[in-house]
Design an enzyme around this catalytic site. Structure first.
Site, PDB file in Angstrom:
ATOM      1  NE  ARG A   1      -3.644  -2.350   2.616  1.00 36.60           N
ATOM      2  CZ  ARG A   1      -3.668  -3.047   3.335  1.00 36.60           C
ATOM      3  NH1 ARG A   1      -2.456  -3.671   4.032  1.00 36.60           N
ATOM      4  NH2 ARG A   1      -4.344  -4.479   3.003  1.00 36.60           N
TER       5      ARG A   1
ATOM      6  CE  LYS B   1      -7.263  -0.796   5.247  1.00 34.59           C
ATOM      7  NZ  LYS B   1      -8.749  -1.370   4.015  1.00 34.59           N
TER       8      LYS B   1
ATOM      9  CG  HIS C   1      -4.871   0.496  -4.393  1.00 34.35           C
ATOM     10  ND1 HIS C   1      -3.731   0.128  -2.907  1.00 34.35           N
ATOM     11  CD2 HIS C   1      -6.131  -0.591  -3.995  1.00 34.35           C
ATOM     12  CE1 HIS C   1      -4.945   0.011  -2.006  1.00 34.35           C
ATOM     13  NE2 HIS C   1      -5.963  -0.597  -2.345  1.00 34.35           N
TER      14      HIS C   1
ATOM     15  NE  ARG D   1      -2.977  -3.803  -0.842  1.00 34.77           N
ATOM     16  CZ  ARG D   1      -1.968  -4.316   0.122  1.00 34.77           C
ATOM     17  NH1 ARG D   1      -1.063  -5.032  -0.016  1.00 34.77           N
ATOM     18  NH2 ARG D   1      -3.229  -4.707   0.940  1.00 34.77           N
TER      19      ARG D   1
ATOM     20  CG  HIS E   1      -6.391  -8.551   1.698  1.00 34.49           C
ATOM     21  ND1 HIS E   1      -6.339  -8.961   0.322  1.00 34.49           N
ATOM     22  CD2 HIS E   1      -5.921  -7.455   1.537  1.00 34.49           C
ATOM     23  CE1 HIS E   1      -6.289  -7.801  -0.484  1.00 34.49           C
ATOM     24  NE2 HIS E   1      -5.299  -6.429   0.542  1.00 34.49           N
TER      25      HIS E   1
ATOM     26  CE1 TYR F   1      -5.755  -4.561  -3.392  1.00 35.09           C
ATOM     27  CE2 TYR F   1      -7.981  -4.740  -2.468  1.00 35.09           C
ATOM     28  CZ  TYR F   1      -6.575  -4.484  -2.860  1.00 35.09           C
ATOM     29  OH  TYR F   1      -6.583  -3.005  -2.096  1.00 35.09           O
TER      30      TYR F   1
END
Length: 321
Positions: free
Chosen positions: A167, A193, A261, A264, A287, A296
């Site tokens: 990220r 995250k 992104h 990513r 994730h 994704y």
């Protein structure tokens, strides 16, 4: 809006809204980018309430519904388009967390966002513009051909985005001390995250690009990894501009809508296309839910990957043909 004691351990909210919001944010593990977004989202709701002389502590789900419908009709000045369902849903999600905090403080009896009609957002769709593996190669080639005093820094940043699928907040948050080695692998450590400490390996190409940059890095031996000429940490906006400029130089269509992104997304799609197991891609991307990883993977609906082919081939092998 400050939190003050009331009778029997119940608390009331009055005074400065900033104090309540900061107390709520301090109670959660969030990136600074997310904190800024949440502050903005709560301030937007409080401003909407003030314009209608509505006490936010007495708001009902009907008020939240009215606010959501107004958000859906707003035009984003940057894009010239109405706010997407995902954007509205994200704003309401942050607001819901804020009210959850107030419920725990017993400042409100219930969360009004809980009963509101939130816009539907498909977990199988992402608005991020993706890149093919060939386009990523072209973007990396453009970084390699880049010139100027910051060229080596640019190559290292793009290499980490492309090869690790980081990220943008994870990238710019790296410090020199986060680069290391472990069990024969060169690694980078960072806070992902949700405040989770994570580590990833450096590919040979990313490691070489990083070493070349570290050889000319203008700051001291520690501090932020990616710095400007003055020694300040590179911010996320500079990375957005870099990705778009390099994509333009590489002749990639729609370069104006690309973002860090996008790389990513390309990381996940390419990894799955190369046969990397879903759980390994999920772990690499940090994730918590595999459904997020699948979103994704832009190539997940490719009929070439239909498991029917694999089963049929196995049946042929068993039959000895």
């Amino acid at each position: 809006m400050s939190v003050v004691p009331r009778q029997a351990g119940v608390v009331a909210v009055g005074g400065g809204a900033e104090q309540v919001t900061e107390a709520w944010l301090a109670n959660r593990r969030l990136s600074e980018h997310t904190r800024v977004a949440y502050r903005r989202d709560v301030a937007g709701w409080l401003g909407w309430c003030a314009g209608r002389e509505l006490d936010p502590l007495r708001a009902s789900f009907l008020d939240v519904n009215a606010y959501a419908r107004e958000l859906e009709s707003r035009v984003d000045p940057r894009s010239g388009r109405r706010l997407s369902a995902a954007t509205v849903a994200r704003k309401l999600s942050g607001l819901s967390s804020w009210y959850d905090f107030l419920v725990k403080l017993r400042a409100v009896a219930a969360n009004p966002v809980g009963g509101a009609d939130r816009p539907y957002v498909s977990r199988d769709h992402s608005a991020t513009v993706g890149l093919s593996a060939e386009q990523v190669d072209a973007l990396l080639a453009a970084a390699q051909a880049d010139e100027g005093p910051a060229a080596l820094r640019h190559r290292a940043m793009v290499a980490l985005l492309a090869d690790l699928g980081l990220r943008v907040g994870e990238l710019v948050g790296l410090d020199v001390g986060d680069v290391g080695a472990e069990r024969g692998h060169r690694t980078v450590r960072f806070v992902g995250k949700g405040g989770r400490a994570r580590r990833r390996v450096l590919t040979a190409a990313a490691g070489a690009a990083l070493d070349a940059y570290l050889g000319v890095r203008p700051a001291g031996a520690d501090g932020p990894l990616f710095v400007t000429a003055s020694g300040a940490r590179v911010d996320r906006h500079a990375v957005f501009r870099l990705v778009r400029r390099l994509a333009r130089d590489a002749g990639i269509a729609g370069w104006q809508r690309l973002s860090p992104h996008s790389l990513r997304h390309a990381f996940a799609t390419s990894a799955r296309a190369e046969g990397v197991a879903l759980e390994d891609v999920q772990d690499a991307m940090g994730h918590a839910d595999p459904r997020t990883t699948r979103r994704y993977d832009r190539d997940r609906h490719n009929l070439d990957r239909d498991p029917a082919y694999t089963l049929a081939a196995a049946r042929v092998r068993r039959a000895g043909f």
